[in-house]
Design an enzyme around this catalytic site. Structure first.
Site, mmCIF file in Angstrom:
data_model
loop_
_atom_site.group_PDB
_atom_site.id
_atom_site.type_symbol
_atom_site.label_atom_id
_atom_site.label_comp_id
_atom_site.label_asym_id
_atom_site.label_seq_id
_atom_site.Cartn_x
_atom_site.Cartn_y
_atom_site.Cartn_z
ATOM 1 N N ASP A 65 7.916 -1.563 -3.873
ATOM 2 C CA ASP A 65 7.115 -1.232 -2.684
ATOM 3 C C ASP A 65 7.657 0.068 -2.086
ATOM 4 O O ASP A 65 8.797 0.127 -1.625
ATOM 5 C CB ASP A 65 7.219 -2.386 -1.680
ATOM 6 C CG ASP A 65 6.350 -2.154 -0.458
ATOM 7 O OD1 ASP A 65 5.227 -1.688 -0.628
ATOM 8 O OD2 ASP A 65 6.812 -2.415 0.662
ATOM 9 N N THR A 98 1.361 3.298 -0.033
ATOM 10 C CA THR A 98 2.481 4.086 0.503
ATOM 11 C C THR A 98 3.033 5.041 -0.561
ATOM 12 O O THR A 98 3.270 6.212 -0.276
ATOM 13 C CB THR A 98 3.612 3.166 1.000
ATOM 14 O OG1 THR A 98 3.935 2.226 -0.018
ATOM 15 C CG2 THR A 98 3.194 2.410 2.247
ATOM 16 N N THR A 99 3.216 4.530 -1.777
ATOM 17 C CA THR A 99 3.744 5.375 -2.858
ATOM 18 C C THR A 99 2.768 6.497 -3.171
ATOM 19 O O THR A 99 3.166 7.655 -3.334
ATOM 20 C CB THR A 99 4.025 4.528 -4.114
ATOM 21 O OG1 THR A 99 4.817 3.401 -3.743
ATOM 22 C CG2 THR A 99 4.766 5.324 -5.160
ATOM 23 N N ASP A 388 1.156 -7.016 1.917
ATOM 24 C CA ASP A 388 0.283 -5.899 1.514
ATOM 25 C C ASP A 388 -1.142 -6.394 1.270
ATOM 26 O O ASP A 388 -2.114 -5.788 1.732
ATOM 27 C CB ASP A 388 0.804 -5.234 0.227
ATOM 28 C CG ASP A 388 2.004 -4.334 0.489
ATOM 29 O OD1 ASP A 388 2.427 -4.262 1.653
ATOM 30 O OD2 ASP A 388 2.510 -3.713 -0.460
#
Length: 547
Positions: A65, A98-99, A388
């Site tokens: 994550d 997010t990545t 998530d």
């Protein structure tokens, strides 16, 4: 720093201050941002790898994550910290992507390097990026698909959990996620704070289940208390059910045994009064945020009242919200109107521990999911995956729009932005083309992490987008390495995840590009080794260090 008015040196900045200007400053900042992007790049996509993070006291986190990794890494460089903020914003707004946002920001800055080298002014680049980001959002809205069924929401959830360590139980967990989100939906909005996640080691991931109500990781304080209370009247106390100790050190001098007994009787009477007060308002369940005296436990058990102690503040607030109770700070002031109601409060065994289940709440917009798994590390990663998934399903319900995944929207954006660039003209065209090229990084990285040839993958995707019917939905299938319609493959993501990632990546890239001077103060060394280290001048120590 020196100037030469009459050939005299003019000292402007304090000795030891580090300063980098113009291209040097820009390239340093870009290098720091790229280093952050590279740190999480290998975790992107369903075949992404995990990172093991070990903190200073030896605690281990195993995750892929992006935001968890970046929160745990101690980033020093100020430009790198700005990129970490992108991941945090993406997480708070969407819960996923997010990545992607960080990798995209790193690639935008990498593409802008060659433009800066060619003496394109940073302001021109930032203007181009703003135009490109606005156009990208417009294109995304055009290729988005409406959410019509819960089945589609389950696909969104499965996509969000793919690649996370959920042991192949994505389908089962996704059903729970959609059911939970639908349970707390109100006026088209989903408040995921109303969904509690409780973890218990034991069993396997497939033993995870949902409870219509609240699950509190506490057991009753006394074995003689009833295990189950029907038609619960719930009192919530934020203070202790004990005799208070004085704020200051105090001594009580007692000269004879009778006074001693009288003193103890008085203390006991005060505790009895507390329980009598609770009984008098009709409460049969008590949740206390602090300690409960042994004698109070005895009296409560005798009165048939169920009690739990030392609850978390968040649990107390969740019970108050679900049961319509008020948090009471003074036990002697409690009123009947402060009590909450529930159909049942029961202690049940989960694994080897006991937990309290509150069901049939006054406000049904409260559900809990009890997560099971073999080890703490597995539970933590499943919790992150489910958090998530809950967020993205909530976002998909609220916006009602999804896009195909697996690099499909990024390739479509690259093709449409390159067409748009030629219509803009001027030097901004170069920046829009750079923005367009940067979009490739997502499918490129996904294929790279899956061990598939990235160049072939990009060529196949571009060809499919130009030639195929519904080409805009074609993404990369990591099992066969071909371009496939991702809506048919059930790989879908909420529109907001993509829009937020592009907007925040563009904003942070623009902010970093506009910096042309970095002035970092240093703490001056002490006058001699024996001197007080605080004599050094003030400054931001460690701000210039690379990650």
């Amino acid at each position: 720093m020196y100037g030469s008015g009459n050939n005299q040196p003019i000292i402007v900045l304090k000795e030891g201050t580090e300063r980098s200007k113009d291209k040097e400053a820009q390239f340093n900042n870009i290098a720091a941002a790229k280093a952050v992007a590279d740190a999480v790049r290998s975790t992107l996509g369903p075949k992404g790898m995990d990172k093991m993070l070990v903190d200073t006291i030896g605690d281990v986190i195993i995750t892929n994550d992006g935001v968890t990794i970046l929160k745990e890494i101690d980033v020093q460089h100020p430009a790198a910290k700005m990129v970490v903020e992108v991941a945090k914003t993406q997480d708070s707004e969407c819960g996923d992507g997010t990545t992607s946002a960080v990798v995209l920001a790193g690639e935008l800055l990498k593409q802008s390097e060659s433009l800066i080298d060619a003496n394109v002014h940073p302001t021109v680049i930032t203007n181009g990026f703003k135009l490109a980001a606005a156009k990208a959002v417009e294109v995304l809205n055009n290729i988005a698909v409406d959410v019509t069924t819960d089945e589609l929401l389950q696909k969104v959830s499965v996509t969000a959990m793919t690649g996370k360590s959920v042991g192949g139980e994505g389908e089962l967990l996704s059903e729970l996620v959609v059911k939970a989100c639908r349970s707390v939906e109100e006026n088209g909005l989903v408040d995921t704070d109303n969904i509690m996640l409780e973890k218990k080691v034991g069993g396997v991931i497939s033993d995870t289940y949902m409870v219509e109500g609240l699950v509190i990781d506490k057991q009753r304080v006394h074995p003689r208390m009833p295990k189950k209370i029907e038609n619960a009247k719930i009192a919530l106390f934020t203070t202790q059910m004990e005799n208070k100790k004085p704020e200051v050190d105090a001594q009580i001098s007692i000269t004879d045994p009778i006074s001693m007994q009288s003193f103890l009787n008085q203390e006991e009477e005060h505790l009895r009064e507390m329980v009598e007060k609770v009984k008098s308002v009709g409460a049969n369940v008590v949740f206390c945020q602090k300690g409960v005296d042994d004698l109070v436990q005895h009296y409560l058990a005798k009165a048939g009242i169920y009690c739990c102690r030392r609850l978390k503040q968040s649990d107390m607030e969740a019970i108050a919200k679900a049961c319509g109770a008020a948090l009471v700070g003074n036990i002697m002031e409690v009123k009947e109107s402060d009590l909450g109601t529930a159909a049942a409060v029961e202690e049940k065994e989960v694994g080897t521990d006991f937990m309290t289940f509150i069901t049939g709440c006054q406000n049904p917009k409260a559900v809990s999911i009890v997560i099971r798994g073999g080890t703490e590390h597995v539970l933590d990663e499943v919790e992150r995956a489910m958090t998530d998934a809950l967020r993205v399903v909530g976002v998909a319900i609220e916006d009602g729009k999804v896009v195909a995944g697996a690099g499909a929207p990024e390739i479509e954006l690259e093709l449409r932005l390159s067409q748009y660039a030629s219509s803009v003209g001027g030097r901004e065209q170069l920046a829009i083309e750079a923005f367009s090229k940067a979009m490739e990084i997502i499918p490129w990285t996904i294929s790279e992490n899956a061990g598939i040839d990235s160049i072939d993958s990009i060529i196949k995707l571009k060809s499919a987008h130009e030639k195929e019917k519904d080409g805009k939905y074609f993404g990369l299938c990591l099992d066969c390495g071909q371009a496939v319609n991702m809506l048919e493959k059930d790989v879908v993501e909420p529109l907001r995840v993509k829009v937020q990632a592009i907007n925040s990546a563009a904003e942070v890239a623009n902010m970093i590009l506009r910096i042309d001077d970095v002035i970092a103060s240093r703490r001056a060394p002490p006058m001699n080794p024996m001197a007080d280290p605080t004599l050094g001048g003030p400054g931001m120590s460690g701000i210039g260090g690379m990650m």
